[in-house]
Write an enzyme that holds these catalytic residues in place. Structure first.
Site, PDB file in Angstrom:
ATOM      1  N   ASP A  12      43.175  28.754   5.824  1.00  0.00           N
ATOM      2  CA  ASP A  12      44.333  28.658   4.918  1.00  0.00           C
ATOM      3  C   ASP A  12      43.888  28.529   3.461  1.00  0.00           C
ATOM      4  O   ASP A  12      44.611  27.974   2.635  1.00  0.00           O
ATOM      5  CB  ASP A  12      45.236  27.470   5.287  1.00  0.00           C
ATOM      6  CG  ASP A  12      45.654  27.478   6.740  1.00  0.00           C
ATOM      7  OD1 ASP A  12      46.188  28.508   7.177  1.00  0.00           O
ATOM      8  OD2 ASP A  12      45.436  26.477   7.441  1.00  0.00           O
ATOM      9  N   HIS A  40      47.346  35.571   7.214  1.00  0.00           N
ATOM     10  CA  HIS A  40      47.056  35.761   5.803  1.00  0.00           C
ATOM     11  C   HIS A  40      48.349  36.153   5.103  1.00  0.00           C
ATOM     12  O   HIS A  40      49.064  37.052   5.542  1.00  0.00           O
ATOM     13  CB  HIS A  40      45.995  36.840   5.607  1.00  0.00           C
ATOM     14  CG  HIS A  40      44.630  36.397   6.047  1.00  0.00           C
ATOM     15  ND1 HIS A  40      43.616  37.274   6.332  1.00  0.00           N
ATOM     16  CD2 HIS A  40      44.115  35.167   6.248  1.00  0.00           C
ATOM     17  CE1 HIS A  40      42.533  36.601   6.687  1.00  0.00           C
ATOM     18  NE2 HIS A  40      42.824  35.325   6.653  1.00  0.00           N
TER      19      HIS A  40
END
Length: 433
Positions: A12, A40
């Site tokens: 992340d 993503h």
């Protein structure tokens, strides 16, 4: 040229937007490990895209995307992901998306096993924080040789393939019935499911290793895309709170299908603060009051791209980041989400850990990190928007000082700095790629 983009921390970190930037002048983008258990996020003029399986390069016309050998592929999820891209007028076809014959299929029972086991563990408060998408079970069966690879879909009518399918199903039915008291799955239903997937994806499946080798011989620019970060690597992460594959840049050519190659550049992506999804020790979240953590999560929009779960947050963790940087051997660093810190009067930085009477700057994922306390230093904030800054000189002095401190503590220059979520909201400092 071959460039790997990897995560320095827990995942992340914002790899999607860095890959999106690098994909512009690139020819090929390859996912080399993982499945649909993380995502993503990329923001373009067409809107916000969350990609779980398809590489971020798909948002650029002229870029070919590859699902590499080291991935596990949930075909039903992939179909849905392609459909969502079509709905936003993003072209996806066998011309710009190729799936390796060696990529592992996430079978229907893998999700079922994941959910059943996580529920069982949750009852005794021992759950791993799984995304419940079957990733660990798909990888487990890969190494037990009891699952299919994408190339197997092209030869379903062969007798030895049918025999393998029956063997797998018998073994899985014994597991599910014996451990979880589930009704057995039928072979005709399984075979029909495989036939349906073969029909949908046969045009996408090919020897992607050969395609990548030829691309590199022709001087094409190839990006290797990681999922998650160093702390989630199966060998070097915080075991057992890891993913089930290698997120390390050294594995990237292997997982991509070109094991004879070595990356020319490794870009390590680092967020301007720490975030983590899932269970396991996370020292950073103990560094500040809950109100500060809640504010950071809200300002950063820190919710998992794959699951929507609130991310655990905290100040940037230098010992953990130094460890991740060492694991990834990155020669370039991209710092993301610096703009999120603009609201704070003071910005904390974790410079070490306290364990009893000892203070250390060393991060060891094998230690009892739950008992570590963060050593925190604070620096002045800049308290003004930086989203319009496009050069290093335009940044506020205190923002420059924060970056300079990170560079000193990491002993590494930061070359890319993101100052907002949009494609053009970044600046470069130093030699980039």
């Amino acid at each position: 040229m071959l460039t790997a983009v990897t995560g320095i921390n827990w995942g992340d970190e914002g790899k999607g937007r860095v890959i999106d930037l690098l994909a512009g002048p690139a020819d090929v983008v390859v996912r080399y490990q993982g499945g649909n258990n993380a995502g993503h996020t990329v923001v373009t003029e067409q809107g916000k895209f969350i990609l779980n399986l398809i590489p971020s390069g798909i948002l650029h016309s002229g870029v070919t995307c590859v699902l590499g050998d080291g991935m596990v592929v949930d075909l039903e999820h992939l179909e849905n992901e392609i459909q969502k891209l079509w709905e936003k007028d993003v072209a996806v076809s066998p011309k710009n998306l190729k799936i390796s014959t060696r990529a592992t299929i996430s079978m229907p029972w893998h999700r079922i096993q994941d959910e059943l086991e996580e529920d069982r563990l949750a009852r005794s408060r021992a759950a791993f924080g799984s995304t419940r998408r079957g990733i660990a079970y798909a990888y487990s069966d890969k190494y037990r040789k009891k699952t299919l690879r994408m190339g197997d879909l092209l030869r379903l009518d062969e007798e030895n393939m049918k025999a393998r399918l029956k063997m797998m199903l018998d073994a899985k039915n014994m597991e599910l019935a014996g451990c979880y008291h589930q009704e057995p799955m039928s072979f005709p239903a399984l075979y029909k499911w495989c036939e349906e997937q073969a029909e949908k994806f046969k045009a996408y499946i090919c020897d992607t290793g050969e395609f990548l080798d030829e691309s590199l011989k022709k001087g094409k620019k190839v990006i290797l895309e990681a999922q998650l970060g160093a702390m989630r690597d199966i060998d070097y992460g915080i075991f057992p709170y890891t993913s089930s594959s290698s997120t390390i840049a050294a594995y990237a050519p292997i997982g991509a299908g070109i094991p004879a190659h070595v990356p020319d550049h490794i870009v390590g992506v680092l967020k301007a603060y720490s975030t983590c999804v899932g269970a396991g020790p996370f020292v950073a979240e103990t560094a500040m009051p809950q109100s500060w953590l809640d504010m950071l999560r809200r300002l950063g929009g820190e919710y998992g791209a794959a699951t929507g779960r609130p991310r655990r947050v905290g100040p940037v963790d230098i010992p953990a980041s130094c460890y991740g940087l060492k694991c990834q051997n990155a020669d370039k660093i991209a710092l993301t989400k610096l703009d999120v810190l603009s609201a704070f009067t003071e910005i904390p930085v974790i410079t070490g850990y306290r364990y009893g009477d000892q203070v250390t700057g060393r991060f060891d994922p094998g230690c009892d990190l739950e008992k570590y306390e963060p050593v925190v230093e604070t620096v002045p904030g800049w308290q003004q928007s930086i989203s319009k800054c496009r050069t290093w000189e335009e940044l506020p002095d205190n923002a420059k000082a924060y970056i300079a401190l990170l560079e000193k503590l990491l002993d590494h220059e930061i070359q890319f700095i993101s100052v907002g979520a949009k494609r053009d909201e970044y600046l470069l400092k130093g030699s980039w790629i």
